[in-house]
Design an enzyme around this catalytic site. Sequence first.
Site, mmCIF file in Angstrom:
data_model
loop_
_atom_site.group_PDB
_atom_site.id
_atom_site.type_symbol
_atom_site.label_atom_id
_atom_site.label_comp_id
_atom_site.label_asym_id
_atom_site.label_seq_id
_atom_site.Cartn_x
_atom_site.Cartn_y
_atom_site.Cartn_z
ATOM 1 N N GLU A 330 0.832 -1.214 0.000
ATOM 2 C CA GLU A 330 0.000 0.000 0.000
ATOM 3 C C GLU A 330 0.867 1.266 0.000
ATOM 4 O O GLU A 330 0.695 2.170 0.819
ATOM 5 C CB GLU A 330 -0.994 0.011 1.167
ATOM 6 C CG GLU A 330 -2.151 -0.941 0.985
ATOM 7 C CD GLU A 330 -3.332 -0.660 1.912
ATOM 8 O OE1 GLU A 330 -3.462 0.476 2.402
ATOM 9 O OE2 GLU A 330 -4.118 -1.595 2.142
ATOM 10 N N ASP A 477 1.252 -8.678 2.781
ATOM 11 C CA ASP A 477 -0.073 -8.685 3.401
ATOM 12 C C ASP A 477 -0.897 -9.658 2.569
ATOM 13 O O ASP A 477 -1.353 -9.334 1.478
ATOM 14 C CB ASP A 477 -0.672 -7.272 3.361
ATOM 15 C CG ASP A 477 -2.100 -7.225 3.880
ATOM 16 O OD1 ASP A 477 -2.634 -8.291 4.262
ATOM 17 O OD2 ASP A 477 -2.693 -6.128 3.883
ATOM 18 N N ASN A 479 -3.727 -10.968 3.486
ATOM 19 C CA ASN A 479 -5.157 -10.877 3.821
ATOM 20 C C ASN A 479 -5.735 -12.254 4.140
ATOM 21 O O ASN A 479 -6.868 -12.567 3.795
ATOM 22 C CB ASN A 479 -5.928 -10.216 2.680
ATOM 23 C CG ASN A 479 -5.922 -8.705 2.774
ATOM 24 O OD1 ASN A 479 -6.207 -8.149 3.836
ATOM 25 N ND2 ASN A 479 -5.564 -8.031 1.688
#
Length: 592
Positions: A330, A477, A479
Amino acid sequence: MLRYLPATSTLLSRCVASLTRTFHPRIRRSLSGMADRVVVVRCIAGEPKLTISFVLDGSHRHMLRDQSEKLGKVLLRIANNAAKGGGGQGGRAKKSKKSKAASQSAEPVVVVQLLHDGEPVSEEADNGEAWRDGATLRVGETSYEVRRNEPSFVRAQLHGGPLAGFPVFPRLEVEFGRLEDCEFTWYREATASPAGETPTQEVEWVLAGSGRIYVPSNLDIGSRLKVLATPRDGERSGSPKELVSVATVEAGPGWCTCDNRHAYTGREAGPGRLRVLSYNILADVYAQTELSRTVLYPYCPPYALQLDYRFNLLLKELAGYRADLLCLQEVDTGVFADSLAPALDAYGLDGTFRVKERQHEGLATFYRRSRLRLLSRHDIMLSEALTSDPLHSDLLERVSANPVLKDKILHMSTTLQVSVFEDVNEPSKKLCVGNTHLYWHPKGGNIRLVQMGVAMQHLSHVIKQEAPGAAFIFCGDFNSTPDSGVCQLVQGGMVPDSHPDWVSGGPEESCSMELLSPLPPLLSACGDPAYTNYVGGFHGVLDYVFLQPDGLEVDQVIPLPSHEEVTSHQALPSVAHPSDHIALVCDLRFRP
C-alpha cells in the site's frame, strides 16, 4: 551609451582569435567591482543545446544556445546584454548622437574574451567545445570562472510539518554529483516565530546540526528550520542551495508504538545476518476517504490520518529498525517517488516500486546498498500472468470451469514483486525475495488461493532459472488468517478440494480443486503473533514473513507492541501509529 568597434577593428580581433567590445565606463566599474564571478555551463553530449548562466551587472542571465553555434555569437550577445544598462534598469539610456559620439571617443575599449590556460579561444570555435570547465570569461577587468557541468540540485524541497523527535530531510535530486557526497548544515531561528505568522524582519539563524537527516529537538519547537545544502561530486562542489521550512517545528506525540521495539534494533544486524521487515503502511489514497474517516477509523483524529503527520511517524519507525530488506505494501505512487525513496536513500537504502494497474498504490522493496546488490527483477500482475504464461495453463483451465470466478479474477490488478539479490560481501550467496498484497475481501478466500497458486509457480520458476539454490523469503499482506487455504498452501504445500475457502465466495464463485505448491513448505519467521492488523471491527494475523528453512534460519524476532500499547488510543491507526497494520521485523541468518 555604447558603440561597437568599427568593422576593421572587428576583423583585427578575428586575426588575434579574440572578440573585443566597447563598454560605457559605468558598466566597466560595475563589473570590476564584483569579485568571485562564476559562469555555470550545462552541456550534455548528444543534446543540441547548452545553457550558460551567470550574473552580469547585478542581473541574472540564463542563455540557451546551440552547441554547434560559434562562440563569437554568444560573446556578442553578452556584450549586448551588458550594453542595455545592467540588471533591472530597463534598457539603454537615451542620448543624442552627438553625446554618444563624444562618449565613444572619450572612453577606452573593454575586452571580452574566453580564455583557456590564459590563451584566448577563437570565436570560430563551437560552443560545445569552447566552454570548458576551468576556462575564464574575462569582461574588462573582471574574470568569471567557467564551471562546466558542476554539481547542482535540479530539485530541492524541505519536508513540511516538522515534529520534534522525528526525522526531517530535504527532498533532493542532484545532477553531475552524488547525494552521498553532498554537505548539509542545519539552522533554527534564534527567536521562535509566532504561530501562523511569517517573520517580517531579517531572521537570525543558529547552528543546529549537520548531515542529510536532522531530528529536531524540543529546543526547536516554534522555530522554522533552514538547511544549507551543497552539491558535491567527490572534491568538486557546486553552488549551495538554501531551504527554509514553511511551517515551524511542532511538538510530537511523545511516545510511539515503535519506541520499545527500537530497543532491540539499536544496531544493524551485522555480518551473516539479514534484518527483514514486512509492513502494510496504509496508502494515503485509502486513509483520506470518507469511509476511512467515518466507518473504518472513526476513533483516529483527522489530523493523524493526514499524510504529512503519518509520514513523520512512519519514517521514524522505519529508520529505527535499521532493516536490510523492507517489503512494503500500500505504497502510494507519489509517496514512493517524493518521500520514501529520497528519505530511505539517506539511510543507505535503494528501492524498487511496482504500481497496481488502474490504481495509485503498489508494492515497494527497499534494500541496504552495503549488504545487498540487486541482480534482476521479475515482477508480474497475477491475473495477466495467469492468462499469458504457459506456466499457469493447468490452473487457468481449472479456473475457466467457472466463468464468473474467472472474470472476477482477471479484472483484478494484484501484483507480485520478485527481486533477486546477491550478498555484497559474499556474492556466492543469492537471495530471492517475493513481496505481494493479495485480494482484500473477507469472502475472497477462493480468489486469494488462485492468486497464491500463480505466485508460487512464478517464484519457483524464477528461482530455478535465475538463482538455483538461492535462499528464499516471501513477505506481504496476504489478507489471510493462519487457518486459511493460502497459509495451508504456503506452509503445508497442498490445499485439498474440500477446503472451505474454495466456496467462500458463494455458489456462483465455487471452484473446488486440489492445489499443490511447487516449492517446499515455508516457515513463518515471526511465529504466531496475536494479530498484525487491529482496527475497530477486526483484529487478526494477515501479514507474514515466510522463509525457506533450508537456506535461512531465524536469529531474532523483534517483539510486537504490547496489547496495551496497541489499544492505548483504542485501535490503529492512531496519533502514535501510522497504519492499521503492524510491521513484522526479524533477523535471519544464512545457513552454511
